[in-house]
Design a protein around this motif. Structure first.
Motif, PDB file in Angstrom:
ATOM      1  N   MET A   1     -20.933  -1.409   3.214  1.00 53.88           N
ATOM      2  CA  MET A   1     -19.937  -1.757   4.201  1.00 53.88           C
ATOM      3  C   MET A   1     -18.768  -0.781   4.079  1.00 53.88           C
ATOM      4  O   MET A   1     -18.183  -0.615   3.023  1.00 53.88           O
ATOM      5  N   THR A   2     -18.436  -0.132   5.177  1.00 55.80           N
ATOM      6  CA  THR A   2     -17.339   0.828   5.165  1.00 55.80           C
ATOM      7  C   THR A   2     -16.075   0.163   5.673  1.00 55.80           C
ATOM      8  O   THR A   2     -16.110  -0.762   6.479  1.00 55.80           O
ATOM      9  N   ASN A   3     -14.962   0.663   5.211  1.00 53.24           N
ATOM     10  CA  ASN A   3     -13.672   0.129   5.617  1.00 53.24           C
ATOM     11  C   ASN A   3     -13.314   0.702   6.985  1.00 53.24           C
ATOM     12  O   ASN A   3     -13.225   1.920   7.144  1.00 53.24           O
ATOM     13  N   PRO A   4     -13.088  -0.141   8.010  1.00 55.62           N
ATOM     14  CA  PRO A   4     -12.755   0.370   9.344  1.00 55.62           C
ATOM     15  C   PRO A   4     -11.334   0.920   9.431  1.00 55.62           C
ATOM     16  O   PRO A   4     -10.961   1.510  10.432  1.00 55.62           O
ATOM     17  N   ASP A   5     -10.558   0.753   8.387  1.00 54.15           N
ATOM     18  CA  ASP A   5      -9.155   1.150   8.393  1.00 54.15           C
ATOM     19  C   ASP A   5      -8.895   2.072   7.201  1.00 54.15           C
ATOM     20  O   ASP A   5      -8.367   1.633   6.172  1.00 54.15           O
ATOM     21  N   PRO A   6      -9.282   3.365   7.311  1.00 49.60           N
ATOM     22  CA  PRO A   6      -9.133   4.267   6.154  1.00 49.60           C
ATOM     23  C   PRO A   6      -7.675   4.458   5.750  1.00 49.60           C
ATOM     24  O   PRO A   6      -6.764   4.313   6.554  1.00 49.60           O
ATOM     25  N   MET A   7      -7.505   4.792   4.491  1.00 51.51           N
ATOM     26  CA  MET A   7      -6.165   4.936   3.918  1.00 51.51           C
ATOM     27  C   MET A   7      -5.602   6.331   4.200  1.00 51.51           C
ATOM     28  O   MET A   7      -6.296   7.328   4.060  1.00 51.51           O
ATOM     29  N   SER A   8      -4.340   6.382   4.560  1.00 48.12           N
ATOM     30  CA  SER A   8      -3.669   7.658   4.827  1.00 48.12           C
ATOM     31  C   SER A   8      -3.177   8.258   3.510  1.00 48.12           C
ATOM     32  O   SER A   8      -3.035   7.554   2.508  1.00 48.12           O
ATOM     33  N   PRO A   9      -2.882   9.572   3.509  1.00 43.23           N
ATOM     34  CA  PRO A   9      -2.312  10.198   2.303  1.00 43.23           C
ATOM     35  C   PRO A   9      -1.001   9.531   1.868  1.00 43.23           C
ATOM     36  O   PRO A   9      -0.740   9.388   0.678  1.00 43.23           O
ATOM     37  N   THR A  10      -0.192   9.101   2.827  1.00 45.07           N
ATOM     38  CA  THR A  10       1.065   8.422   2.491  1.00 45.07           C
ATOM     39  C   THR A  10       0.786   7.106   1.770  1.00 45.07           C
ATOM     40  O   THR A  10       1.450   6.772   0.781  1.00 45.07           O
ATOM     41  N   GLU A  11      -0.205   6.360   2.263  1.00 44.49           N
ATOM     42  CA  GLU A  11      -0.564   5.096   1.601  1.00 44.49           C
ATOM     43  C   GLU A  11      -1.069   5.345   0.182  1.00 44.49           C
ATOM     44  O   GLU A  11      -0.777   4.578  -0.727  1.00 44.49           O
ATOM     45  N   ARG A  12      -1.809   6.431  -0.004  1.00 46.71           N
ATOM     46  CA  ARG A  12      -2.282   6.769  -1.356  1.00 46.71           C
ATOM     47  C   ARG A  12      -1.101   7.045  -2.291  1.00 46.71           C
ATOM     48  O   ARG A  12      -1.101   6.629  -3.438  1.00 46.71           O
ATOM     49  N   GLU A  13      -0.095   7.754  -1.777  1.00 42.44           N
ATOM     50  CA  GLU A  13       1.110   8.010  -2.577  1.00 42.44           C
ATOM     51  C   GLU A  13       1.814   6.699  -2.905  1.00 42.44           C
ATOM     52  O   GLU A  13       2.282   6.500  -4.036  1.00 42.44           O
ATOM     53  N   GLN A  14       1.892   5.817  -1.925  1.00 46.12           N
ATOM     54  CA  GLN A  14       2.545   4.523  -2.141  1.00 46.12           C
ATOM     55  C   GLN A  14       1.763   3.696  -3.160  1.00 46.12           C
ATOM     56  O   GLN A  14       2.358   2.985  -3.971  1.00 46.12           O
ATOM     57  N   LEU A  15       0.432   3.797  -3.142  1.00 48.79           N
ATOM     58  CA  LEU A  15      -0.366   3.098  -4.145  1.00 48.79           C
ATOM     59  C   LEU A  15      -0.112   3.647  -5.540  1.00 48.79           C
ATOM     60  O   LEU A  15      -0.102   2.898  -6.515  1.00 48.79           O
ATOM     61  N   GLY A  16       0.086   4.950  -5.630  1.00 51.02           N
ATOM     62  CA  GLY A  16       0.434   5.543  -6.923  1.00 51.02           C
ATOM     63  C   GLY A  16       1.744   4.975  -7.437  1.00 51.02           C
ATOM     64  O   GLY A  16       1.877   4.647  -8.621  1.00 51.02           O
ATOM     65  N   ALA A  17       2.714   4.840  -6.538  1.00 51.40           N
ATOM     66  CA  ALA A  17       3.999   4.246  -6.931  1.00 51.40           C
ATOM     67  C   ALA A  17       3.814   2.785  -7.329  1.00 51.40           C
ATOM     68  O   ALA A  17       4.401   2.326  -8.318  1.00 51.40           O
ATOM     69  N   LEU A  18       2.992   2.054  -6.593  1.00 53.46           N
ATOM     70  CA  LEU A  18       2.727   0.650  -6.927  1.00 53.46           C
ATOM     71  C   LEU A  18       2.084   0.531  -8.299  1.00 53.46           C
ATOM     72  O   LEU A  18       2.455  -0.335  -9.098  1.00 53.46           O
ATOM     73  N   ARG A  19       1.149   1.417  -8.602  1.00 56.16           N
ATOM     74  CA  ARG A  19       0.510   1.391  -9.923  1.00 56.16           C
ATOM     75  C   ARG A  19       1.546   1.566 -11.016  1.00 56.16           C
ATOM     76  O   ARG A  19       1.549   0.837 -12.016  1.00 56.16           O
ATOM     77  N   LEU A  20       2.463   2.513 -10.830  1.00 53.78           N
ATOM     78  CA  LEU A  20       3.513   2.731 -11.826  1.00 53.78           C
ATOM     79  C   LEU A  20       4.415   1.500 -11.956  1.00 53.78           C
ATOM     80  O   LEU A  20       4.835   1.135 -13.058  1.00 53.78           O
ATOM     81  N   GLN A  21       4.722   0.864 -10.841  1.00 52.99           N
ATOM     82  CA  GLN A  21       5.555  -0.334 -10.855  1.00 52.99           C
ATOM     83  C   GLN A  21       4.854  -1.481 -11.588  1.00 52.99           C
ATOM     84  O   GLN A  21       5.478  -2.199 -12.389  1.00 52.99           O
ATOM     85  N   LEU A  22       3.554  -1.636 -11.329  1.00 50.44           N
ATOM     86  CA  LEU A  22       2.794  -2.684 -12.019  1.00 50.44           C
ATOM     87  C   LEU A  22       2.736  -2.411 -13.519  1.00 50.44           C
ATOM     88  O   LEU A  22       2.877  -3.328 -14.334  1.00 50.44           O
TER      89      LEU A  22
END
Length: 155
Positions: A1-22
């Protein structure tokens, strides 16, 4: 099953920040845990034992915590000496051992959990508005889903 809503480069950067926050939050929770008498490695094993219903085999404990059997054995020896666990022979197969958490072990985990939850409640109340607190609680469900994610095999 593929995700119909792929992640943007900006979202990937934000996830990196979220990981650091967690990670920062986890480090803080560990510091709150450190004010107790037991090292975190022992508390984690005792908490795993509680999650598994208060009794488990050493292999089950190692799997639950991602530890090698030699590490589990060493921790269990220390916890047994401290009266936090006891070993019992399996009723069906006397050669197999089960580890059972004692009242002292359960109390140590619950006291540690209570200390960390008290810190978190104080911090949330001091730092977040009522709306932000509700948002944070809602995010917990999403974080749990992420924690339980298993990548599909063979694809």
């Amino acid at each position: 099953m593929t995700n119909p809503d792929p992640m943007s480069p900006t979202e990937r950067e934000q996830l990196g920040a979220l990981r650091l926050q967690l990670m920062a939050l986890l480090r803080r929770l560990r510091r709150e845990s450190d004010s107790g008498d037991l090292p975190l490695s022992k508390l984690m094993l005792l908490a795993a034992l509680l999650r598994l219903g208060g009794t488990a085999s050493p292999t089950e404990l190692g799997t639950a915590e991602g530890l090698r059997s030699s590490n589990v054995a060493a921790l269990l020896r220390e916890l047994e000496k401290e009266g936090m666990v006891r070993r019992e022979a399996d009723a069906g197969d006397r050669r197999r051992l089960h580890v059972v958490i004692t009242d002292a072990g359960a109390e140590a985990v619950l006291a540690n959990r209570s200390r960390r939850e008290a810190w978190m409640a104080e911090a949330v109340e001091a730092c977040l508005s009522a709306e932000e607190r509700a948002q944070l609680i809602a995010v917990g469900t999403l974080l749990q889903r992420l924690a339980e994610y298993q990548a599909p095999s063979g694809g």
